[in-house]
Scaffold this active site. Structure first.
Site, mmCIF file in Angstrom:
data_model
loop_
_atom_site.group_PDB
_atom_site.id
_atom_site.type_symbol
_atom_site.label_atom_id
_atom_site.label_comp_id
_atom_site.label_asym_id
_atom_site.label_seq_id
_atom_site.Cartn_x
_atom_site.Cartn_y
_atom_site.Cartn_z
ATOM 1 N N THR A 536 0.846 -1.186 0.000
ATOM 2 C CA THR A 536 0.000 0.000 0.000
ATOM 3 C C THR A 536 0.888 1.244 0.000
ATOM 4 O O THR A 536 2.115 1.153 0.049
ATOM 5 C CB THR A 536 -0.900 0.031 1.247
ATOM 6 O OG1 THR A 536 -0.103 0.376 2.404
ATOM 7 C CG2 THR A 536 -1.557 -1.321 1.501
ATOM 8 N N GLY A 646 1.614 5.652 -18.254
ATOM 9 C CA GLY A 646 1.499 5.138 -16.893
ATOM 10 C C GLY A 646 2.718 5.327 -16.039
ATOM 11 O O GLY A 646 2.887 4.647 -15.017
ATOM 12 N N LYS A 664 12.487 9.215 -0.437
ATOM 13 C CA LYS A 664 13.547 8.261 -0.769
ATOM 14 C C LYS A 664 14.901 8.727 -0.243
ATOM 15 O O LYS A 664 15.698 7.925 0.269
ATOM 16 C CB LYS A 664 13.606 8.065 -2.286
ATOM 17 C CG LYS A 664 12.368 7.378 -2.863
ATOM 18 C CD LYS A 664 12.435 7.305 -4.384
ATOM 19 C CE LYS A 664 11.203 6.603 -4.945
ATOM 20 N NZ LYS A 664 11.227 6.550 -6.422
#
Length: 802
Positions: A536, A646, A664
């Protein structure tokens, strides 16, 4: 001669008794010389004890007595048992009048189970044309007067048996379990008494083989009812069988083994319902060394004696064992420290109260002097014995238990060093057996996986696991079992593993859930080697990590949130991992499947001084600026191409705002033990302020508003430069915090950053040893398949660690 023994389940009405008669008949007509020993049929012994208790309490027992008679007669010659039923009725009437019964009366009552069984089998065999005789073992086996657990008088018993079988023809059907005193009083032989009867016959008659027919194919590496992967053992030595017998193997008992060992008579364990199977053969011949089986004792209690004042005192063991001897209590395990400060003994649960009372009396003075602090009894335990386990390799099953949050209360090894027993909590028994069995036998190690989030990455991962599972099991001996798939509202649960139809099944069979429901499901189904996979992007879900870890789950995550929340949560999570000895892998948090985090961890762990980390962290932004820098297209057209392919989130501002790159970068900083918080990162937002707050729909229809700014930036570069959106960690990285910056920069096209193509990511790691020449890691930085494969890799790395 062969001695055949049939157990109660085998002799039950229906298929069981039919199979027994068929087996006996086949051997008879094949010309084999056999004698048969039978236990009580079905649940006769338990039913007789229940009738006794009912009579003792003055309850109505006649209806149950009639049911007992009906079952035992089984529509066969009602007058056959007339004498036995009359005697049983009189005994029960007497107990009802007195309101109590002795062990002597108890033996007389339960003996009817074997008598009725032997008479029934004899009559059926004779009716089918076989020559059979009923033999009442009370006339053969003579014992002392210890009712309930009598000991045979060998010389008299041997003489009686040999005389009875001297000119025997046909089949003798002998009552198991029962015997009598020299005065003719009925006794019973205690636990596994029918097996004992059969082994005595085998000994005194010099039998060729003792064939023990049960309801299983033989002796297994573990109880197949508890361990689905248990394998049948083809051969055992008597020594190994004796170890199994001592530690709870249901179809063996030490006293059964001894008469066979004396005459070197083979024992074969066979299945009534599968008579063609050769079963397990037990002989005097020594088999190959190694672990043979897991055996359990589950009707036992642990008695703990603790006392600080016992330190240095001798004779404590002698006092404990004197109490046990005086009360005729057998101790199966004892464990203690060299100081005798704490001593634990394992005894049969039925005798635990007697043991406690005796010990409290013995150490009464020590309580007053406070040399003994307490004596306690724990009934909620079981014992697992690893038969053939060598201490030199014991760390493997022990470590596997710890990984699965099963902590043995104590352990004990025999003087031979070839048998180790573990005392564990009873609720942990089944899972512990499966964990140990999977670790030490050559079966596939089962890994139970719960996957949260089945979107693009999660769905791809599930399909990758299901398509690869068979090959991984064949090549690596690892069985991947996805037992749970969940989204934000529903979960699909299947302890045996989901199928390729999981998408439709979660729609039709999915149920609402909480994390506690999944933990409970895993516990109730004794699932071992648990891994939770978070695919998720939920900030709320990561708060469940600690609870999952505390309940024996390792964690794999592509969700960056957990590592970028407050530093306080970051440390709390690491503390939970250390305390519970669990793993948390998240290689895909930065650079999809690239080996970046592992490389940085290894450099840092080795003491290498990392001075700077710089790179293109976002595959989406890499694609956008790689194309925009070299193509004669407006920024909006390149962005639209990334959206269409995408490469971005549905709202591309989630990529353009820089927060993903910042997260990150923060993850890498924390791998270097830096304590930076997210709000300390300098982030250049690529979205003009006027477009930041409008709706997604409005933003997508106004992409051209970005063109003028980015065209100006592009044209203002030096000749031969290209644009890159980078994250950079710099400063004195040996301090508590570093400098974290996310920004759009212009770099020479000939540089490592400038040569980037497509949607690749690139990372430059500068260290003290490497100087100005960085370690460069480059590759695909985006895509569901790449990310899912990276998550799959983390799962397999945890499996390999374990």
């Amino acid at each position: 001669m062969k001695i055949l023994k049939f157990g109660g389940k085998s002799l039950g009405n229906g298929k069981g008794i039919d199979q027994v008669i068929s087996i006996i008949a086949k051997k008879y007509f094949d010309g084999e010389t056999i004698s048969v020993v039978v236990s009580a049929r079905g649940n006769a012994t338990d039913e007789l004890l229940e009738l006794l208790e009912a009579a003792k309490k003055g309850s109505d027992y006649e209806s149950n007595l009639n049911l007992f008679k009906t079952y035992q007669t089984n529509n066969f010659c009602p007058s056959l048992f007339k004498t036995e039923f009359l005697s049983l009725e009189k005994l029960l009437e007497g107990v009802s009048l007195l309101g109590d019964y002795s062990e002597k009366i108890k033996d007389q009552v339960v003996a009817f189970g074997e008598i009725l069984s032997a008479k029934y089998v004899t009559s059926v065999l004779n009716e089918k044309g076989l020559k059979a005789r009923f033999v009442d073992a009370r006339e053969l086996i003579k014992t002392d007067a210890t009712f309930g657990n009598a000991q045979p008088i060998d010389s008299v018993t041997q003489k009686n048996i040999q005389k009875s079988f001297e000119n025997n023809e046909g089949i003798s059907v002998v009552t198991g379990f029962i015997a009598s005193t020299l005065q003719g009083e009925t006794t019973t032989l205690g636990r596994n008494g029918s097996n004992y009867t059969a082994s005595l016959l085998a000994n005194y008659l010099d039998a060729e083989e003792f064939q023990n027919f049960t309801h299983v194919d033989g002796i297994y590496t573990a109880n197949p009812d508890l361990v689905s992967d248990a394998k049948k053992i083809e051969r055992l030595s008597f020594n190994e069988a004796n170890e199994l017998a001592n530690f709870g193997a249901n179809i063996l008992h030490a006293k059964t083994i001894i008469p066979l060992v004396e005459k070197n008579i083979p024992l074969r364990i066979l299945n009534v319902f599968n008579p063609d199977n050769e079963g397990t053969l037990i002989t005097a011949e020594q088999t190959n060394e190694g672990i043979k089986s897991l055996s359990i004792l589950d009707n036992v209690s642990l008695i703990n004696l603790e006392g600080r004042g016992l330190l240095g005192k001798t004779g404590v063991d002698a006092r404990i064992f004197k109490v046990m001897a005086d009360n005729a209590i057998s101790v199966s395990i004892i464990s203690q420290g060299s100081s005798e400060r704490g001593i634990g003994i394992v005894v049969n649960t039925e005798r635990a109260s007697d043991a406690l009372i005796g010990l409290e009396k013995e150490f009464e003075t020590d309580f007053y002097t406070r040399d003994v602090n307490k004596i306690t009894v724990d009934d909620d335990i079981s014992v697992i014995s690893i038969i053939g386990q060598d201490l030199s390799t014991f760390h493997k099953p022990y470590t596997a238990l710890i990984r699965n949050k099963i902590v043995p209360i104590l352990f004990n090894n025999t003087s031979t060093g070839r048998n180790i027993s573990l005392v564990i909590k009873k609720p942990d028994l089944k899972r512990a057996l499966n964990v140990i069995h999977g670790e030490i036998f050559g079966v596939s190690k089962k890994i139970n996986i719960a996957i949260f989030g089945h979107g693009l990455v999660g769905g791809t991962l599930i399909d990758q696991i299901l398509s690869s599972a068979k090959t991984i099991e064949e090549k690596k001996g690892i069985k991947l079992n996805v037992f749970a798939i969940a989204n934000s509202t529903k979960i699909l649960l299947n302890k045996k593993g989901v199928t390729n139809n999981w998408k439709s099944e979660i729609t039709t069979n999915g149920i609402p859930y909480t994390i506690q429901d999944i933990i409970q499901f895993a516990n109730e189904n004794h699932l071992e080697n648990l891994i939770a996979v978070d695919n998720t992007a939920s900030k709320d879900f990561v708060t469940n990590y600690v609870e999952l870890i505390e309940n024996s789950f390792d964690v794999v995550s592509s969700n960056k949130v957990a590592n970028t929340l407050s530093y306080e949560f970051y440390k709390k999570l690491r503390n939970a991992l250390e305390k519970n000895q669990k793993n948390y892998l998240y290689e895909t948090n930065v650079g999809a499947g690239l080996p970046l985090i592992d490389t940085i961890k290894l450099l840092h762990l080795s003491g290498e001084n990392i001075t700077k980390i710089k790179g293109v962290f976002s595959g989406s932004l890499s694609f956008i600026f790689n194309h925009f820098s070299v193509e004669e297209k407006p920024f909006s057209e390149v962005l639209q191409g990334a959206i269409s392919n995408g490469f971005t989130e549905p709202d591309p501002r989630e990529d353009l705002c820089g927060n993903d790159v910042a997260r990150k970068l923060l993850i890498l900083a924390r791998e270097l033990d830096l304590q930076n918080e997210f709000d300390e990162i300098q982030i250049q937002n690529l979205i003009p302020e006027k477009l930041q707050q409008i709706s997604t729909e409005a933003f997508l229809s106004n992409l051209e508003a970005l063109d003028e700014y980015y065209e100006t930036v592009k044209l203002s570069q030096k000749q031969g430069n290209v644009l890159r959106y980078v994250g950079e960690l710099s400063g004195d990285l040996q301090q508590d915090k570093g400098n974290l910056e996310v920004k759009l920069v212009s770099v020479p096209e000939s540089s490592a950053l400038g040569q980037l193509k497509g949607s690749d990511s690139i990372f430059e790691i500068y260290t003290e040893s490497y100087g100005e020449r960085p370690i460069v890691i480059q590759g695909a930085g985006a895509g569901a398949s790449v990310t899912a494969r990276g998550v799959f890799g983390d799962i397999l790395r945890i499996v390999d660690k374990n």
